[in-house]
Structures are given as C-alpha cells and as structure tokens.
Design a protein around this motif. Structure first.
Motif, mmCIF file in Angstrom:
data_model
loop_
_atom_site.group_PDB
_atom_site.id
_atom_site.type_symbol
_atom_site.label_atom_id
_atom_site.label_comp_id
_atom_site.label_asym_id
_atom_site.label_seq_id
_atom_site.Cartn_x
_atom_site.Cartn_y
_atom_site.Cartn_z
ATOM 1 N N LEU A 260 6.595 2.569 9.443
ATOM 2 C CA LEU A 260 6.381 2.274 8.030
ATOM 3 C C LEU A 260 7.569 2.878 7.133
ATOM 4 C CD1 LEU A 260 2.831 1.970 7.325
ATOM 5 C CD2 LEU A 260 4.235 0.027 7.893
ATOM 6 N N ILE A 261 7.600 4.118 7.188
ATOM 7 C CA ILE A 261 8.674 4.937 6.586
ATOM 8 C C ILE A 261 9.952 4.150 6.539
ATOM 9 C CG2 ILE A 261 9.963 7.162 6.544
ATOM 10 C CD1 ILE A 261 7.340 8.479 6.299
ATOM 11 N N ASN A 262 10.477 4.053 7.897
ATOM 12 C CA ASN A 262 11.910 3.482 8.373
ATOM 13 C C ASN A 262 11.716 1.916 8.044
ATOM 14 O OD1 ASN A 262 13.122 5.986 8.683
ATOM 15 N ND2 ASN A 262 12.366 5.869 10.712
ATOM 16 N N ARG A 263 10.910 1.517 7.511
ATOM 17 C CA ARG A 263 10.850 -0.138 7.116
ATOM 18 C C ARG A 263 10.388 -0.437 5.538
ATOM 19 N NH1 ARG A 263 9.269 0.327 12.530
ATOM 20 N NH2 ARG A 263 10.553 -1.037 13.852
ATOM 21 N N GLY A 264 10.593 0.825 4.766
ATOM 22 C CA GLY A 264 10.320 0.711 3.416
ATOM 23 C C GLY A 264 9.205 0.584 2.932
ATOM 24 N N VAL A 265 8.212 1.263 3.532
ATOM 25 C CA VAL A 265 6.793 1.081 3.258
ATOM 26 C C VAL A 265 6.307 2.824 3.278
ATOM 27 C CG1 VAL A 265 4.267 0.611 3.446
ATOM 28 C CG2 VAL A 265 6.137 -0.931 3.896
ATOM 29 N N LEU A 266 5.679 3.367 2.202
ATOM 30 C CA LEU A 266 5.024 4.642 2.075
ATOM 31 C C LEU A 266 3.534 4.429 2.279
ATOM 32 C CD1 LEU A 266 5.582 7.601 1.897
ATOM 33 C CD2 LEU A 266 5.009 7.502 -0.876
ATOM 34 N N ALA A 267 2.913 4.920 3.176
ATOM 35 C CA ALA A 267 1.512 4.922 3.419
ATOM 36 C C ALA A 267 0.912 6.559 3.548
ATOM 37 C CB ALA A 267 1.133 4.360 4.619
ATOM 38 N N GLY A 268 -0.366 6.728 3.862
ATOM 39 C CA GLY A 268 -0.991 8.081 3.993
ATOM 40 C C GLY A 268 -0.610 8.443 5.472
ATOM 41 N N ALA A 269 -0.394 9.297 5.693
ATOM 42 C CA ALA A 269 0.022 10.043 7.256
ATOM 43 C C ALA A 269 -1.548 9.473 7.892
ATOM 44 C CB ALA A 269 0.333 11.294 7.170
ATOM 45 N N ASN A 270 -2.547 9.713 7.388
ATOM 46 C CA ASN A 270 -3.823 9.260 8.184
ATOM 47 C C ASN A 270 -3.902 7.878 8.167
ATOM 48 O OD1 ASN A 270 -4.653 8.945 5.750
ATOM 49 N ND2 ASN A 270 -6.291 10.809 5.700
ATOM 50 N N GLY A 271 -3.269 6.851 7.955
ATOM 51 C CA GLY A 271 -3.673 5.611 7.666
ATOM 52 C C GLY A 271 -4.087 5.007 6.318
ATOM 53 N N LEU A 272 -4.364 5.965 5.396
ATOM 54 C CA LEU A 272 -4.905 5.456 4.356
ATOM 55 C C LEU A 272 -3.979 4.736 3.382
ATOM 56 C CD1 LEU A 272 -7.398 5.377 2.223
ATOM 57 C CD2 LEU A 272 -6.210 7.581 1.215
ATOM 58 N N MET A 273 -4.019 3.567 2.972
ATOM 59 C CA MET A 273 -3.499 2.959 1.782
ATOM 60 C C MET A 273 -4.339 2.714 0.852
ATOM 61 S SD MET A 273 -0.875 0.260 4.068
ATOM 62 C CE MET A 273 -0.487 0.708 5.682
ATOM 63 N N SER A 274 -3.654 2.573 -0.324
ATOM 64 C CA SER A 274 -4.104 2.056 -1.560
ATOM 65 C C SER A 274 -3.366 1.269 -2.519
ATOM 66 C CB SER A 274 -4.871 3.573 -2.489
ATOM 67 O OG SER A 274 -3.855 4.439 -2.742
ATOM 68 N N LEU A 275 -3.775 0.354 -3.094
ATOM 69 C CA LEU A 275 -2.939 -0.388 -3.822
ATOM 70 C C LEU A 275 -2.861 -0.268 -5.332
ATOM 71 C CD1 LEU A 275 -3.826 -3.588 -1.685
ATOM 72 C CD2 LEU A 275 -1.970 -1.947 -1.228
ATOM 73 N N SER A 276 -1.791 -0.976 -6.159
ATOM 74 C CA SER A 276 -1.889 -0.652 -7.525
ATOM 75 C C SER A 276 -1.795 -1.917 -8.028
ATOM 76 C CB SER A 276 -0.508 0.097 -7.804
ATOM 77 O OG SER A 276 0.691 -0.433 -7.574
ATOM 78 N N THR A 277 -2.135 -2.257 -9.459
ATOM 79 C CA THR A 277 -1.793 -3.296 -10.201
ATOM 80 C C THR A 277 -0.556 -3.644 -10.316
ATOM 81 O OG1 THR A 277 -1.775 -1.904 -12.265
ATOM 82 C CG2 THR A 277 -3.959 -2.849 -11.501
ATOM 83 N N ALA A 278 0.314 -3.003 -10.060
ATOM 84 C CA ALA A 278 1.952 -3.137 -10.146
ATOM 85 C C ALA A 278 2.490 -4.337 -8.856
ATOM 86 C CB ALA A 278 2.769 -1.889 -10.399
ATOM 87 N N MET A 279 1.557 -4.148 -7.762
ATOM 88 C CA MET A 279 1.951 -5.012 -6.593
ATOM 89 C C MET A 279 1.817 -6.507 -6.963
ATOM 90 S SD MET A 279 0.604 -2.736 -3.502
ATOM 91 C CE MET A 279 1.383 -1.264 -2.973
ATOM 92 N N ARG A 280 2.436 -7.160 -5.994
ATOM 93 C CA ARG A 280 2.132 -8.734 -6.020
ATOM 94 C C ARG A 280 2.145 -9.050 -4.674
ATOM 95 N NH1 ARG A 280 0.847 -8.209 -10.117
ATOM 96 N NH2 ARG A 280 2.271 -7.640 -11.729
ATOM 97 N N PRO A 281 1.605 -10.333 -4.519
ATOM 98 C CA PRO A 281 1.467 -10.782 -3.119
ATOM 99 C C PRO A 281 2.610 -10.630 -2.277
ATOM 100 C CG PRO A 281 0.249 -12.448 -4.674
ATOM 101 C CD PRO A 281 1.045 -11.147 -5.342
ATOM 102 N N SER A 282 3.823 -10.630 -2.862
ATOM 103 C CA SER A 282 4.884 -10.657 -2.164
ATOM 104 C C SER A 282 5.212 -9.349 -1.518
ATOM 105 C CB SER A 282 6.129 -11.145 -2.828
ATOM 106 O OG SER A 282 6.412 -10.497 -3.819
ATOM 107 N N ASP A 283 4.644 -8.266 -2.239
ATOM 108 C CA ASP A 283 5.078 -7.017 -1.794
ATOM 109 C C ASP A 283 4.120 -6.501 -0.599
ATOM 110 O OD1 ASP A 283 6.811 -6.072 -3.959
ATOM 111 O OD2 ASP A 283 5.058 -6.199 -5.261
ATOM 112 N N VAL A 284 2.713 -7.273 -0.650
ATOM 113 C CA VAL A 284 1.909 -7.154 0.461
ATOM 114 C C VAL A 284 2.532 -7.715 1.691
ATOM 115 C CG1 VAL A 284 -0.531 -7.773 1.153
ATOM 116 C CG2 VAL A 284 -0.064 -6.928 -1.057
ATOM 117 N N GLU A 285 3.178 -8.980 1.455
ATOM 118 C CA GLU A 285 3.656 -9.546 2.727
ATOM 119 C C GLU A 285 4.872 -8.644 3.342
ATOM 120 O OE1 GLU A 285 5.372 -13.600 1.550
ATOM 121 O OE2 GLU A 285 3.285 -14.013 0.724
ATOM 122 N N ALA A 286 5.594 -7.997 2.407
ATOM 123 C CA ALA A 286 6.619 -7.168 2.964
ATOM 124 C C ALA A 286 5.863 -5.944 3.717
ATOM 125 C CB ALA A 286 7.461 -6.667 1.662
ATOM 126 N N VAL A 287 4.806 -5.451 3.328
ATOM 127 C CA VAL A 287 4.095 -4.243 3.809
ATOM 128 C C VAL A 287 3.692 -4.902 5.287
ATOM 129 C CG1 VAL A 287 2.068 -2.900 3.748
ATOM 130 C CG2 VAL A 287 3.652 -3.138 1.824
#
Ligand code: PMP
Length: 450
Positions: free
Chosen positions: A400-427
């Motif tokens: 993910l890091i090398n495809r433009g996504v930062l997540a928790g190393a243990n697989g935890l992800m949390s979203l923010s109100t700044a995100m749009r559906p298109s950002d989720v699609e990219a993830v």
C-alpha cells in the motif's frame, strides 16, 4: 508513484540515520517503527500526507485514528492559531475546558462530569484509580489482548503467545513489559472477549476484590470485532453484583457515533475514557462519569479521595482544537464516515476474494482492520498472527505504501471526513493490486521450494 520504499526514500533514510544517535533505535514511539527506517512526514492536507521525499499518500492511518477530519482542516487551524496567539497554556483554568466538557456531557448521557488528561493512557489510569478510590479494592478486570495504553494494569495480557495464554475460560495474566511487578499481574484479572459465561464466572469468583471492569466495545488489538450485547450485559451485571465499576474505554470507539459505542449498545458505564479525536489532533484524554463516580476528584470539599493535577491537563490548545473538531463532527459527518467505511470494507473484501487471498475485514463506521486469516476473527486468539500471517500483513502494508496509501502496520485503517468516495476507490484499487502481488509472490515462493 515514482519513488519506492525503502530504496528511493533517501531523505527519510538520512533522518533516521541521524535519529539513531539521539533516540534509542532512532525511535521515540514504538508504533511508528519500521525496518529499515520509518517514513518521515513533511505535511498533511485533507486526507493526504506528503513525506520528506515528496511522496504523496492517502492517509488511512490518521495518526492511529485521532484525526477524524484529516489534516489541516481550516476551522481547526483557525481555532488553534487564534488560541496560540492568545496563549499556549496557563497556570489558570480557561473557559475552553468548560465548553469541551459541556459538549461531551451533552453527547454521552452517562457522562455528567469530565476530567481532562493529556493522553488516553492517563485517562485510563485515572479511571482505574478512581474505581479503586471509590471501592477501596485493587483488582482490575480487563479483556485479553485489548489495548488501553501504557498504565501497568491496563497493559497486562496485551500480547500473550499461545504457550503463555492459558485456558480460554480463564486466561493467564501475562506481562507485556519486562520488569512488570508480580503484584500487577496478581491485581489484574483477564477475561476472554465475547465469552459471557466464562467472564461472568471469573467476575463472580473474584467479585469481592474487584474495583473495575475495563472494556472496549470494539477492541482493536483483540481483532476489532464488536462486543456482543450478551457480553456487555454480563460485564454490567457482574460489576453490579460485585459492587465494582464498569470503565468503558471509548478512546477509539467514540468514532462510532455521536453517542460513542455506549450510545449504539445502550450501555451505561460508570466511567468512560476518551482521547484521540476529542483533541482535534492535539494530545488529550478525558475520564467522565456520573457526578457520584466523579466525586473522587472533587477538591471543593477538602482533599479529594483521588487528587489529580497535570501541568498540561486541559491546556487551552487541546481544548480549543478539540472543540472545533467535535463541533464539525455532527450527524451528517457520521453518516458520511459510515458510508465511506461500508464502501471500503465491501471493496477490500471483494478484491481479496477475487485475488484469492484469504482475509477478513473487521470493523464498523470509520474503522476497519484487515486480518489475513481464513476463519472468522472474533477475539485476540483468533486474531493472533502466525509468522506467515505477519509476513503477509507486512507485505500488504508495504504494498500500500508503494501504491500511495498509508495504513496502520497491523492492518488498522481509519477514515476521515476529508475523504471522498473516489479516495476510497483509489485505496481499494491499491489494495487489489497489492493482494494480487502477494498471491503471485506466494505462488513463486511455493514453486521455488518444490
Ligand atoms: N485506549 C485505547 C482503546 C487506545 O486505542 C489507546 C491508544 N491507541 C489508548 C487507550 C491510549 O491512548 P494514548 O495513546 O493517547 O495514550
């Protein structure tokens, strides 16, 4: 993406080399450690972060769930800048602490009064000490594998391995850190998550010594699986029968809705701990409860049962940032977050299935956690990562890091109100590519070893 981790990130590498002299292992916060070096942040805006080598990523870590509006939200920046110009902290209380306390009391019916701290760790520590002060007892019950910060008793059985964890119905109290005093292990009762019968039996057996039952209604390190109503009811009843307090740790789960996990579950804890999002990105913690439960802190009638100070507790920077963040977090914001969360959970589940990579996506609302397991992940033991699971999780994190996504190393992800559906699609697209790569490499390894 032109620059890959670790090879191309020369600036991060250089900072880490420099850090190794002045910080042990170059690190001051275990959760961000990476081999061969961590990626250093330069700046963030909305749901994006840029590292010191200029690489942009979508932030699905949000400082371990603390940033519910992403980075540099204009209203939070303005609030913080305004307060900074008026003063960073004082040896005096400020109106801001009253305003943030009022907002929290309004959202959480079980919270009539609040006490602010500087971190979730401190909030949990003060809640457990408050329960001890109120009951005159010392035993703390907590769930196996659940994380509640670094206070001694809260840390017990955070990471037991299968050789040490004992029977499921009566887990062993195991030390997390070297040097944990035996008295701490003796004063901590470990409960199996979502096992109401076993938990009730343990609580009943130790009831007369019990000060508090500490529980998170969706414990991240125990798998980010929601507590069942039966389990929470068993804890509430066990505490009532024993004359002990229920401490609900909502440091993360306050992300789940206006009324937190307790609102969703209809649970009335005696004490609630908060942190992370309520500081708008600045360090914070809080413990709250009924007037009666909070009276141990009250200095107005003489020396309180539980004196509590702190140079930076309720500092106006954190109060002001938190107030701005909480005011932005209204019903519409929660709906937006839940829709994004549902989209991401469904998207990830679909790409893992189509890649043929066994995985489970747990979580709710703006929180999710990926486990590379074929079976259901319902507690610490079923979430426990074998060396193979851990290798896949690391490959996923780095993919993910090398495809433009930062997540928790243990697989935890949390979203923010700044995100749009298109950002989720990219993830989701980045996760799909990564999953296919992991399967390809796994097949390669198997072919090579035949
Ligand atoms: N409780 C829970 C549920 C947490 O997740 C954390 C931190 N991740 C804490 C307490 C401790 O909070 P802090 O890191 O602010 O000390």
């Amino acid at each position: 993406m032109t620059k890959a981790y670790p090879g191309d990130l020369a600036n991060s590498r250089a900072i880490h080399e420099r850090a190794r002299a002045s910080l042990p292992g170059g690190n001051t916060r275990a959760t961000v450690f990476m081999r061969p070096f961590p990626i250093y942040a330069e700046r963030g805006e909305g749901c994006r972060v840029w590292d010191v080598d200029g690489v942009e990523r979508i932030d699905c870590d949000n400082n371990f769930t603390a940033l519910i509006h992403g980075h540099a939200h204009p209203a939070i920046v303005a609030a913080v800048a305004g307060q900074a110009a008026r003063g960073l902290s004082f040896g005096m209380p400020t109106l801001s602490e009253v305003e943030l306390a009022e907002l929290l009391c309004e959202r959480l019916p079980a919270v009539e009064q609040v006490r602010f701290t500087n971190s979730g760790t401190e909030a949990v520590m003060m809640a457990l000490k408050a329960a001890r002060a109120a009951t005159g007892r010392s035993l703390i019950a907590k769930v196996e594998g659940a994380y509640h910060g670094a206070y001694d008793h809260a840390e017990v059985s955070l990471d037991p391995n299968p050789n040490a964890w004992g029977r499921l119905e009566a887990p062993e109290s195991t030390a997390y850190a070297a040097g944990t005093p035996p008295s701490v292990l003796n004063d901590t009762l470990v409960l199996p998550f979502n096992n109401p019968a076993a938990a009730a039996a343990l609580i009943a057996r130790h009831g007369r010594d019990l000060a508090a039952i500490l529980v998170d209604a969706m414990p991240n390190r125990a798998g980010l699986s929601p507590a069942t109503p039966e389990f929470l009811a068993a804890l509430r009843k066990g505490a009532d029968d024993a004359g002990a307090l229920v401490v609900l740790d909502e440091v993360i789960t306050f992300r789940l809705g206006l009324g937190g996990a307790q609102g969703l579950h209809g649970l009335r804890p005696d004490l609630t701990t908060l942190g992370k999002i309520i500081g708008g990105g600045l360090p914070i913690g809080a413990v709250g409860g009924s007037v009666e439960a909070m009276s141990v802190f009250d200095p107005s009638l003489g020396k309180p049962a539980l004196p509590h100070g702190g140079t930076f507790a309720a500092n106006p920077m954190a109060m002001t940032a938190g107030l701005a963040a909480m005011r932005l977090l209204d019903g519409a914001a929660f709906e937006h977050l839940s829709a994004l969360g549902d989209q991401l959970r469904a998207g990830l589940t679909a790409v893992f299935a189509s890649a043929g990579l066994p995985a489970r996506v747990n979580g709710a609302g703006s929180l999710l956690r990926v486990h590379f397991k074929a079976g259901a992940v319902v507690d610490y033991r079923s979430a426990y990562a074998t060396p193979r699971d851990a290798a896949i999780a690391q490959a996923f994190h780095r993919g993910l890091i090398n495809r433009g996504v930062l997540a928790g190393a243990n697989g935890l992800m949390s979203l923010s109100t700044a995100m749009r559906p298109s950002d989720v699609e990219a993830v989701v697209a980045a996760a799909g590519e990564t999953a296919r790569e992991i399967v390809r490499l796994g097949e390669q390894v198997e072919a090579d070893t035949l």
